[in-house]
Structure formats: structure tokens, C-alpha cells
Design an enzyme around this catalytic site. Sequence first.
Site, PDB file in Angstrom:
ATOM      1  N   PRO A   1      -4.837 -12.219  17.089  1.00  0.00           N
ATOM      2  CA  PRO A   1      -4.936 -11.510  19.326  1.00  0.00           C
ATOM      3  C   PRO A   1      -6.526 -12.342  18.572  1.00  0.00           C
ATOM      4  O   PRO A   1      -7.238 -13.344  19.337  1.00  0.00           O
ATOM      5  CB  PRO A   1      -5.369 -10.973  19.999  1.00  0.00           C
ATOM      6  CG  PRO A   1      -4.418  -9.889  18.860  1.00  0.00           C
ATOM      7  CD  PRO A   1      -4.051 -10.624  17.740  1.00  0.00           C
ATOM      8  N   GLU A   2      -6.958 -12.634  17.979  1.00  0.00           N
ATOM      9  CA  GLU A   2      -9.001 -12.235  17.216  1.00  0.00           C
ATOM     10  C   GLU A   2      -8.705 -13.099  16.389  1.00  0.00           C
ATOM     11  O   GLU A   2      -7.970 -13.770  15.417  1.00  0.00           O
ATOM     12  CB  GLU A   2      -9.358 -11.551  17.167  1.00  0.00           C
ATOM     13  CG  GLU A   2      -9.101  -9.505  17.727  1.00  0.00           C
ATOM     14  CD  GLU A   2      -9.550  -9.690  19.251  1.00  0.00           C
ATOM     15  OE1 GLU A   2     -11.256 -10.604  19.495  1.00  0.00           O
ATOM     16  OE2 GLU A   2      -9.980  -8.857  19.894  1.00  0.00           O
TER      17      GLU A   2
ATOM     18  N   HIS B   1       1.131  -1.289   0.103  1.00  0.00           N
ATOM     19  CA  HIS B   1       0.260   0.028  -0.074  1.00  0.00           C
ATOM     20  C   HIS B   1       0.570   1.044  -0.140  1.00  0.00           C
ATOM     21  O   HIS B   1       0.253   2.102   0.488  1.00  0.00           O
ATOM     22  CB  HIS B   1      -1.365   0.431   1.578  1.00  0.00           C
ATOM     23  CG  HIS B   1      -2.194  -0.746   0.859  1.00  0.00           C
ATOM     24  ND1 HIS B   1      -2.772  -1.389   2.125  1.00  0.00           N
ATOM     25  CD2 HIS B   1      -2.610  -1.483   0.060  1.00  0.00           C
ATOM     26  CE1 HIS B   1      -3.627  -2.143   1.855  1.00  0.00           C
ATOM     27  NE2 HIS B   1      -3.469  -2.628   0.605  1.00  0.00           N
TER      28      HIS B   1
HETATM   29  P1  OAD Z   1      -7.391  -3.900  10.411  1.00  0.00           P
HETATM   30  O1  OAD Z   1      -7.892  -3.049  11.123  1.00  0.00           O
HETATM   31  O2  OAD Z   1      -8.419  -4.367   9.346  1.00  0.00           O
HETATM   32  O3  OAD Z   1      -6.587  -5.651  11.154  1.00  0.00           O
HETATM   33  C1  OAD Z   1      -5.931  -5.416  12.098  1.00  0.00           C
HETATM   34  C2  OAD Z   1      -5.839  -6.745  12.778  1.00  0.00           C
HETATM   35  O4  OAD Z   1      -4.822  -6.853  13.674  1.00  0.00           O
HETATM   36  C3  OAD Z   1      -7.039  -7.294  13.725  1.00  0.00           C
HETATM   37  O5  OAD Z   1      -7.578  -8.933  12.797  1.00  0.00           O
HETATM   38  C4  OAD Z   1      -6.715  -6.993  15.028  1.00  0.00           C
HETATM   39  O6  OAD Z   1      -6.896  -8.482  15.598  1.00  0.00           O
HETATM   40  C5  OAD Z   1      -5.302  -7.274  14.759  1.00  0.00           C
HETATM   41  N1  OAD Z   1      -4.526  -7.199  16.363  1.00  0.00           N
HETATM   42  C6  OAD Z   1      -4.992  -6.384  16.815  1.00  0.00           C
HETATM   43  N2  OAD Z   1      -3.578  -6.162  17.227  1.00  0.00           N
HETATM   44  C7  OAD Z   1      -2.477  -6.772  17.597  1.00  0.00           C
HETATM   45  C8  OAD Z   1      -1.090  -7.278  18.028  1.00  0.00           C
HETATM   46  N3  OAD Z   1      -1.263  -6.687  18.612  1.00  0.00           N
HETATM   47  N4  OAD Z   1      -1.229  -8.331  17.982  1.00  0.00           N
HETATM   48  C9  OAD Z   1      -1.314  -8.998  16.250  1.00  0.00           C
HETATM   49  N5  OAD Z   1      -2.296  -8.818  15.605  1.00  0.00           N
HETATM   50  C10 OAD Z   1      -3.117  -7.714  16.658  1.00  0.00           C
HETATM   51  O7  OAD Z   1      -6.145  -4.235   9.275  1.00  0.00           O
HETATM   52  P2  OAD Z   1      -4.891  -4.814   8.090  1.00  0.00           P
HETATM   53  O8  OAD Z   1      -5.633  -6.225   7.940  1.00  0.00           O
HETATM   54  O9  OAD Z   1      -3.687  -4.176   8.021  1.00  0.00           O
HETATM   55  O10 OAD Z   1      -5.769  -0.243   3.375  1.00  0.00           O
HETATM   56  O11 OAD Z   1      -5.658  -3.764   7.367  1.00  0.00           O
HETATM   57  C11 OAD Z   1      -5.752  -3.608   5.955  1.00  0.00           C
HETATM   58  C12 OAD Z   1      -5.805  -2.834   4.852  1.00  0.00           C
HETATM   59  O12 OAD Z   1      -7.357  -1.844   5.209  1.00  0.00           O
HETATM   60  C13 OAD Z   1      -5.284  -1.468   5.599  1.00  0.00           C
HETATM   61  O13 OAD Z   1      -3.447  -1.187   5.133  1.00  0.00           O
HETATM   62  C14 OAD Z   1      -6.330  -0.094   5.095  1.00  0.00           C
HETATM   63  C15 OAD Z   1      -7.117  -0.750   5.945  1.00  0.00           C
HETATM   64  O14 OAD Z   1      -8.455   0.049   4.967  1.00  0.00           O
HETATM   65  C16 OAD Z   1      -5.631   1.222   2.981  1.00  0.00           C
HETATM   66  O15 OAD Z   1      -4.474   1.775   3.432  1.00  0.00           O
HETATM   67  C17 OAD Z   1      -5.050   0.589   1.988  1.00  0.00           C
END
Ligand code: OAD
Length: 250
Positions: free
Chosen positions: A219-220, A123
Site C-alpha cells: 500500500p506504500e 528468518h
Molecule cells: P516491515 O515492518 O519493515 O515492513 C512491512 C511492510 O508491509 C511495509 O512496507 C508496509 O507498507 C507493508 N504493509 C503494511 N500493511 C500491508 C498490507 N495489508 N498488505 C501489504 N503490505 C502491507 O517488515 P519487513 O519488510 O518484513 O527481521 O521487515 C523485514 C525484517 O526486518 C523482518 O523480518 C524483521 C525486521 O526487523 C527479523 O526479525 C530478523
Amino acid sequence: MNLADARAALRSARRIAVLTGAGVSAESGIPTFRDAQTGHWARFRPEDLASPGAYRRDPETVWQWYAGRYADVTRATPNAAHHLLAGLEREKGSGFFLATQNVDGLHARARSGSHGGRLVELHGNLSTARCETCGTVAPLPDPETFTPPPTCPVCASPMRPNIVWFGEYLPEDALEAASHAFRGAEVALIVGTSGVVYPAAGLALEAMGAGGVVIEVNPEATELTPYLSHSVRDTASRGLAALLEPDQPR
Ligand code: OAD
């Protein structure tokens, strides 16, 4: 597959593909995309700032938002999860591929992509800008001295944040490289991503479909969980340590 099997699969694999999302940077204090909307910015939805339409309508506001996020990530530092993944690349060399959805640049700052493997920022990156006219990508000045918008060092046109926005396509070469790596991976790791946003789900399922072992660290539970070989229900740093650190002598 249990944790011991997952550890053994990782240890013996020569080709490993990793996908990370916002969760891998949570322990560096970087809020996820949606949590980042605090203070002045709470009245904006991310979709209203991170889109080509928003930038056309009000480039100044969009740049101010990105300049703030750039300053935040510059103050942050890579955490144990970033370092464990860089260590895995040191071990596996050219068989290691890391695709991240994060734009914070923390994998690169932990030196992922510098030990014979490859790092792809699907991204884009908050610390660079891209010329709207000639496509030149250039680093932003230090956040202390940076006043947006930047101008292109080659043709002096305005530059935009070097981010893939909602409604834009991912760079084809990056996506193709990621798809190739996941299809060829003996083991794929899916760390800290909700797995709903393309291409996360696609890459994980491509690796599974090609016969790879796919391990999630989160964690989820996610939408991907039911399809994967094993899930480590923990934070990125603890989950990766459980998978990668040597056995403790009893
Ligand atoms: P999300 O915010 O959708 O998901 C974050 C994930 O991290 C969730 O599944 C949480 O359970 C997990 N999480 C939280 N704390 C954590 C920890 N300490 N260790 C491990 N996991 C943890 O983020 P992304 O999946 O990255 O796009 O979202 C993908 C894309 O959607 C992003 O890059 C962005 C967004 O809209 C753009 O900016 C184009």
C-alpha cells in the site's frame, strides 16, 4: 509496465519467485515487528530482545517474549494473500519459489511448499526451537501447555528460539536457494516488505538485473519502488487478487 502487462507476465511465466514480509500477515492481525511492542513489552526495543546478546544476558525474558508471540500466531489464521500464493504454486508447480522474512509460519499453514514448489523461511519460525548444543530443531509444545525454556529431545541441553536474530547470518543454503530462484525467475513478486532490510532489496534487484519482471504489492511506496517493473498500491490480499484472479466477464 501496467497492471494488464503484469497480469499477462504472471500468467505466462513458468518460473516465479516471491518474497514476502510482515505486510502479508497484517490482514491476519499479526502486528509488524515494531508494532508488536505493546503492554508489558512496550518498554523493550525489539533489538534488545531479538539478539544473541539479549539472550545471553537474560534468556528467560527473551523466551517469555517469544512464547507470547508464538501464542499470538497460533491463534491467527492465514488470510486471502497466503491462500492466493499457495494457489499460484498449485498452478506453477516446481517453477514456484517463495521466500518469506516472516517467522509466523502462516505460509506453511496455507500449504505453500506442498504443491511441488518450495517455501523457505529466511528468518526461521516461531513454532520451533533449536538446541544450543547439538543443533536439533524441534517443534514447541502446544502454546497452552508450553512453559519456556524447552529442552532438547536428543541431548537435554537448553534450546533457543529458532529465529535468525539481529547480527546473525541467514542460513547460507536458504539464501543461496533464494538467490538462485530470483536470478532465474521470469517474474518476481515482492509482497508486503519495506525492502530496506537485507536480503529483500538484494533479491529484487538480482531478479531485475537478470532480466526478470519484478512486481511489488504494497500500500506504500518503498525504497525499491523506483527500480521495479510495476507496483500495485494495495494490501496484499487485494493486490494479489488484482494480479492473479481470472478476468471478470463484463
Ligand atoms: P516491515 O515492518 O519493515 O515492513 C512491512 C511492510 O508491509 C511495509 O512496507 C508496509 O507498507 C507493508 N504493509 C503494511 N500493511 C500491508 C498490507 N495489508 N498488505 C501489504 N503490505 C502491507 O517488515 P519487513 O519488510 O518484513 O527481521 O521487515 C523485514 C525484517 O526486518 C523482518 O523480518 C524483521 C525486521 O526487523 C527479523 O526479525 C530478523
